[in-house]
Design an enzyme around this catalytic site. Structure first.
Site, PDB file in Angstrom:
ATOM      1  N   ASP A   1      22.403  17.664  -8.329  1.00  0.00           N
ATOM      2  CA  ASP A   1      22.446  19.113  -8.531  1.00  0.00           C
ATOM      3  C   ASP A   1      23.152  19.804  -7.346  1.00  0.00           C
ATOM      4  O   ASP A   1      23.319  21.018  -7.338  1.00  0.00           O
ATOM      5  CB  ASP A   1      21.061  19.708  -8.818  1.00  0.00           C
TER       6      ASP A   1
ATOM      7  N   GLU B   1      16.234  11.851   2.333  1.00  0.00           N
ATOM      8  CA  GLU B   1      17.277  12.763   2.816  1.00  0.00           C
ATOM      9  C   GLU B   1      16.875  13.400   4.140  1.00  0.00           C
ATOM     10  O   GLU B   1      15.767  13.957   4.264  1.00  0.00           O
ATOM     11  CB  GLU B   1      17.547  13.864   1.760  1.00  0.00           C
TER      12      GLU B   1
ATOM     13  N   LYS C   1      16.601  11.619 -11.453  1.00  0.00           N
ATOM     14  CA  LYS C   1      16.042  11.778 -10.107  1.00  0.00           C
ATOM     15  C   LYS C   1      15.231  13.059 -10.056  1.00  0.00           C
ATOM     16  O   LYS C   1      15.668  14.102 -10.561  1.00  0.00           O
ATOM     17  CB  LYS C   1      17.157  11.810  -9.058  1.00  0.00           C
TER      18      LYS C   1
HETATM   19  O1  KIV Z   1      22.163  16.556  -5.400  1.00  0.00           O
HETATM   20  C1  KIV Z   1      22.549  15.656  -4.644  1.00  0.00           C
HETATM   21  O2  KIV Z   1      23.749  15.433  -4.435  1.00  0.00           O
HETATM   22  C2  KIV Z   1      21.535  14.830  -4.002  1.00  0.00           C
HETATM   23  C3  KIV Z   1      21.994  13.901  -2.914  1.00  0.00           C
HETATM   24  C4  KIV Z   1      22.250  14.680  -1.687  1.00  0.00           C
HETATM   25  C5  KIV Z   1      21.042  12.801  -2.698  1.00  0.00           C
HETATM   26  O3  KIV Z   1      20.405  14.937  -4.317  1.00  0.00           O
END
Ligand code: KIV
Length: 295
Positions: A48, A186, A117
């Site tokens: 996202d 992260e 995710k």
């Molecule tokens: O949204 C995204 O790109 C992420 C990464 C930074 C892991 O969650």
């Protein structure tokens, strides 16, 4: 020869056991996904972060489920042989498990993601458990969770004190116990990320979480400096400067249009003299631009 099969979550766990690092990069559309697949990345994340790097928002919060479905689908068309994880966006999995499962269904059935995710730790373990029970591979995401940036108080490094380290470890274990196949860490201190990685049987994938994670993820636009206002980040290594190349190339194109040096002879299509004769009553060699415009 049979087409290559995408990686799967069983193989990912084995890669951890064998000490083989996992490479993951974000992608948001057909060309970025295709290039990532051709570069042999293990996993594509339709993050996202789309909100920041593609849609021009200043956070991930405005990104909607419709945005994610639309972009995941484009990525899936570009990377048919790569394992694709799609982010569940802000507040799409907090009002109940039914709502979460409906969103996940859309990302997988309409977007063609292989997995989803979710950001959060122990507090979302029941949702993760329900999704896994429904047959969905779920990737966790703890540490700096951008959807909660307003609560965290900015993009801060996580795991700097003992209480925070314990909380991160508890969250990681809760997600593993709920059935997550892996966890993104992260902006976590290297020592805490290493401790979590060695404690878990499932792979950790770090971004700004040091050298000991089982894999690494970076944002496509960061890897390539694919923007005109790129802000250097300590945890990012840039491998190209596409933004500058694009700007220079477009600048050159504009310049050549203005100077009328593009298109040149090799870019044009020509018609036979008979065609011109039929149009103007003269052959091309006798035709001057003035005569043409006065017609
Ligand atoms: O949204 C995204 O790109 C992420 C990464 C930074 C892991 O969650």
């Amino acid at each position: 020869m049979a087409a290559a099969q995408p990686l799967n979550i069983v193989k990912m766990k084995k890669m951890k056991q064998d000490g083989i690092p996992l490479s993951m990069i974000t992608a948001y559309d057909y060309p970025s996904a295709r290039l990532a697949e051709e570069a042999a990345v293990d996993i594509i994340l339709v993050g996202d972060s789309l909100g920041n790097v593609v849609l021009g928002y200043d956070s991930t919060i405005p990104v909607t489920l419709d945005d994610m479905v639309y972009h995941t689908r484009a990525v899936a068309r570009g990377a048919e042989h790569t394992f694709i994880v799609a982010d569940m966006p802000f507040m799409t999995y907090h009002s109940g498990i039914t709502e979460a499962l409906q969103g996940i269904r859309r990302l997988m059935q309409e977007g063609h993601a292989h997995a989803v995710k979710l950001e959060g730790g122990a507090e979302i373990a029941d949702t993760v458990r329900a999704a896994v029970k429904a047959g969905v591979p779920v990737l966790g995401h703890i540490g700096l969770t951008p959807q909660s940036v307003n609560q965290i108080g900015g993009y801060r490094i996580q795991g700097k004190d003992a209480a925070d380290a314990e909380r991160l470890m508890r969250d990681a274990k809760a997600l593993e116990e709920a059935g997550a196949f892996g966890i993104v860490l992260e902006l976590v201190t290297e020592e805490v990320a290493a401790a979590i990685t060695s404690e878990l049987k499932i792979p950790t994938i770090g971004i700004g979480a040091g050298r000991d994670c089982d894999g690494q993820v970076l944002v496509y636009h960061d890897v390539l400096k694919y923007t005109s206002d790129y802000m250097p980040k300590r945890f990012v290594k840039t491998y190209g400067d596409i933004g500058e190349q694009i700007k220079q190339s477009i600048g050159q194109y504009v310049d050549e249009v203005k100077k009328r040096s593009f298109p040149s002879k090799e870019h044009v299509f020509t018609a036979d003299d008979s065609v011109i004769q039929a149009l103007y009553g003269k052959v091309a060699s006798e035709k001057t631009p003035e005569k043409v415009t006065s017609k």
